[in-house]
Design a protein around this motif. Structure first.
Motif, PDB file in Angstrom:
ATOM      1  N   ARG A 185       0.824  -1.214   0.000  1.00 45.54           N
ATOM      2  CA  ARG A 185       0.000   0.000   0.000  1.00 45.54           C
ATOM      3  C   ARG A 185       0.861   1.269   0.000  1.00 45.54           C
ATOM      4  NH1 ARG A 185      -4.208  -0.961   4.717  1.00 45.54           N
ATOM      5  NH2 ARG A 185      -2.290  -1.696   5.612  1.00 45.54           N
ATOM      6  N   TRP A 189       0.958   4.127  -2.886  1.00 46.19           N
ATOM      7  CA  TRP A 189       0.778   5.535  -2.569  1.00 46.19           C
ATOM      8  C   TRP A 189       1.937   6.365  -3.106  1.00 46.19           C
ATOM      9  CZ3 TRP A 189       3.597   8.883   0.569  1.00 46.19           C
ATOM     10  CH2 TRP A 189       2.996  10.131   0.810  1.00 46.19           C
ATOM     11  N   GLN A 193       1.913   9.316  -6.028  1.00 47.57           N
ATOM     12  CA  GLN A 193       2.381  10.666  -5.740  1.00 47.57           C
ATOM     13  C   GLN A 193       3.456  11.146  -6.708  1.00 47.57           C
ATOM     14  OE1 GLN A 193       1.130  12.761  -3.378  1.00 47.57           O
ATOM     15  NE2 GLN A 193      -0.417  11.156  -3.122  1.00 47.57           N
TER      16      GLN A 193
END
Length: 198
Positions: A185, A189, A193
């Motif tokens: 995870r 992420w 980004q």
């Protein structure tokens, strides 16, 4: 005169023959022991050594007076000699192995707990880090053993890993659970980004 001076006018002349250890004084042959010459050379060497020692003491005394005079003018204590290296009073402190191991185990425990899926193993490594830190702190109480700060950091990391692990196992933290892959995870992420920015 025939160009030579008689022996009486110049004093006795010594001619030394090293083969048979004899000497000729003013035309007379007499035995002179070689030990006398060696003793004379030994006495001369001893006198030279004594003169050097006296000169060294005088130089030391002058240096001490120079340091004392400088201490009076600039406030530097006379016992301090900046040109001489300082010598430690005892052996160099060594790092405690237990303190170092507790630091390493504490970092491993926190990282293991933060994965989520390995939180149970992280708790075990955290307890190990805690025990090693206690041993490291007690080891650093002895002379010439360093590493108290490493042991304290290992202790804090171990306790933190235990607390975070217990919270993750009981499900008290929503962002950290044992049923999901936290590393996956976090990677998703990070990708979301930075994909458009790199």
């Amino acid at each position: 005169m025939d160009g030579t001076t008689p022996a009486a006018e110049t004093g006795p002349v010594m001619v030394r023959d090293r083969m048979d250890e004899t000497a000729v004084y003013g035309g007379k042959h007499s035995a002179v022991p070689a030990d006398a010459d060696r003793a004379h050379a030994a006495r001369a060497a001893e006198q030279a050594t004594a003169q050097r020692a006296v000169a060294e003491r005088e130089a030391d005394r002058a240096e001490t007076q120079r340091i004392a005079a400088r201490a009076d003018t600039d406030g530097t204590p006379e016992a301090v000699r900046p040109d001489e290296p300082t010598v430690p009073a005892g052996p160099r402190p060594r790092a405690s192995v237990l303190a170092t191991l507790s630091l390493v185990a504490g970092v491993v425990a926190v990282l293991t707990v933060l994965t989520g899926a390995l939180a149970g193993y992280g708790i075990v490594v955290g307890v190990l880090a805690l025990l090693l830190a206690i041993g490291g702190i007690s080891a650093t109480s002895r002379r010439h053993v360093a590493g108290k700060s490493a042991a304290l950091v290992g202790l804090l990391l171990g306790v933190g890993a235990i607390v975070l692990g217990l919270l993750a196992v009981t499900g008290s933290l929503s962002w950290l659970s044992t049923d999901g892959d936290t590393v996956g995870r976090v990677r998703q992420w990070l990708d979301s980004q930075f994909v458009n920015r790199i």
